[in-house]
Design a protein around this motif. Sequence first.
Motif, PDB file in Angstrom:
ATOM      1  N   VAL A 107     -11.728  -0.501  -2.841  1.00  0.00           N
ATOM      2  CA  VAL A 107     -11.064   0.602  -2.147  1.00  0.00           C
ATOM      3  C   VAL A 107     -11.673   1.924  -2.631  1.00  0.00           C
ATOM      4  O   VAL A 107     -11.813   2.163  -3.818  1.00  0.00           O
ATOM      5  CB  VAL A 107      -9.545   0.584  -2.395  1.00  0.00           C
TER       6      VAL A 107
ATOM      7  N   VAL B 248      -1.081  10.996  -4.134  1.00  0.00           N
ATOM      8  CA  VAL B 248      -1.764   9.715  -3.932  1.00  0.00           C
ATOM      9  C   VAL B 248      -2.891   9.620  -4.948  1.00  0.00           C
ATOM     10  O   VAL B 248      -3.693  10.541  -5.097  1.00  0.00           O
ATOM     11  CB  VAL B 248      -2.322   9.612  -2.494  1.00  0.00           C
TER      12      VAL B 248
ATOM     13  N   ARG C 245      -3.990   3.199  -5.255  1.00  0.00           N
ATOM     14  CA  ARG C 245      -4.421   2.599  -3.992  1.00  0.00           C
ATOM     15  C   ARG C 245      -5.171   1.302  -4.262  1.00  0.00           C
ATOM     16  O   ARG C 245      -4.973   0.298  -3.576  1.00  0.00           O
ATOM     17  CB  ARG C 245      -5.303   3.574  -3.209  1.00  0.00           C
ATOM     18  N   ARG C 246      -5.998   1.298  -5.286  1.00  0.00           N
ATOM     19  CA  ARG C 246      -6.749   0.093  -5.651  1.00  0.00           C
ATOM     20  C   ARG C 246      -5.813  -1.003  -6.160  1.00  0.00           C
ATOM     21  O   ARG C 246      -5.953  -2.172  -5.791  1.00  0.00           O
ATOM     22  CB  ARG C 246      -7.793   0.436  -6.714  1.00  0.00           C
TER      23      ARG C 246
ATOM     24  N   PRO D 224       0.791  -1.233   0.000  1.00  0.00           N
ATOM     25  CA  PRO D 224       0.000   0.000   0.000  1.00  0.00           C
ATOM     26  C   PRO D 224       0.827   1.290   0.000  1.00  0.00           C
ATOM     27  O   PRO D 224       0.313   2.351  -0.357  1.00  0.00           O
ATOM     28  CB  PRO D 224      -0.829  -0.112   1.290  1.00  0.00           C
TER      29      PRO D 224
ATOM     30  N   ASN E 271       1.585   4.118  -3.542  1.00  0.00           N
ATOM     31  CA  ASN E 271       0.300   4.615  -4.021  1.00  0.00           C
ATOM     32  C   ASN E 271       0.377   6.015  -4.638  1.00  0.00           C
ATOM     33  O   ASN E 271      -0.642   6.648  -4.842  1.00  0.00           O
ATOM     34  CB  ASN E 271      -0.714   4.620  -2.861  1.00  0.00           C
TER      35      ASN E 271
ATOM     36  N   ARG F  14      -2.626  -1.403  -5.510  1.00  0.00           N
ATOM     37  CA  ARG F  14      -1.796  -1.932  -4.436  1.00  0.00           C
ATOM     38  C   ARG F  14      -2.588  -2.863  -3.520  1.00  0.00           C
ATOM     39  O   ARG F  14      -2.053  -3.849  -3.018  1.00  0.00           O
ATOM     40  CB  ARG F  14      -1.186  -0.783  -3.618  1.00  0.00           C
TER      41      ARG F  14
END
Length: 198
Positions: free
Chosen positions: A197, A167, A172-173, A158, A161, A175
């Motif tokens: 996410v 970010v 994020r998704r 995570p 990201n 990872r």
Amino acid sequence: MIDFLKRLLMLLSGLSAAPAKSEPVLEVRPEPTLEITPEPVTMGDEGQKVLKYFEQCRLKAYWDATGKVWTIGWGHTGPDVYEGLVITQARADQLLRDRLAREFVPGVLGAVTCSMAQHELDAMVDLAYNIGVVAFAGSTLVRKFNAGDAAGAADEFPRWNKSGGQVLLGLRRRRAANRALFLGASGDAAIKIGVAVT
């Protein structure tokens, strides 16, 4: 005397007579066979599902998320990608296969010094494909994995990201999907975890 001659003839012809009661009988057991799972040497289908889902194939050159790098196909970049370039789906698939085989799988295998399962290799190759082999090889994730801390390595996904210092929800998704894949989820299950996410 006849029994003696029969036993002698059998012995001479390479056959063994039934052992006398006083002779010990040796039992021959087959050697045990070891089932060894070979080390993975390429990115598997489950890993490619995740990579392709998040890269999204585009057959016309476009700017990456930072707006600085021309990209085409399954996230292919390089001096051969320029504004206005259009390729076929077959060419996009070939570019992906070539780069995985030439650059990213060997890069991960060169950085990792311990045994790994296919799902772990798949997740790490997808990360390296997204952040680059040099960044991957120097990461805390690799250090933890090489030290035998797979759980700690999973928790490092995570952290990757950001793009251009920001970010991004898409990263994020991805990872989250990488982490799930690394921990043993199928490609489809990992994608669902990533997409959830918000």
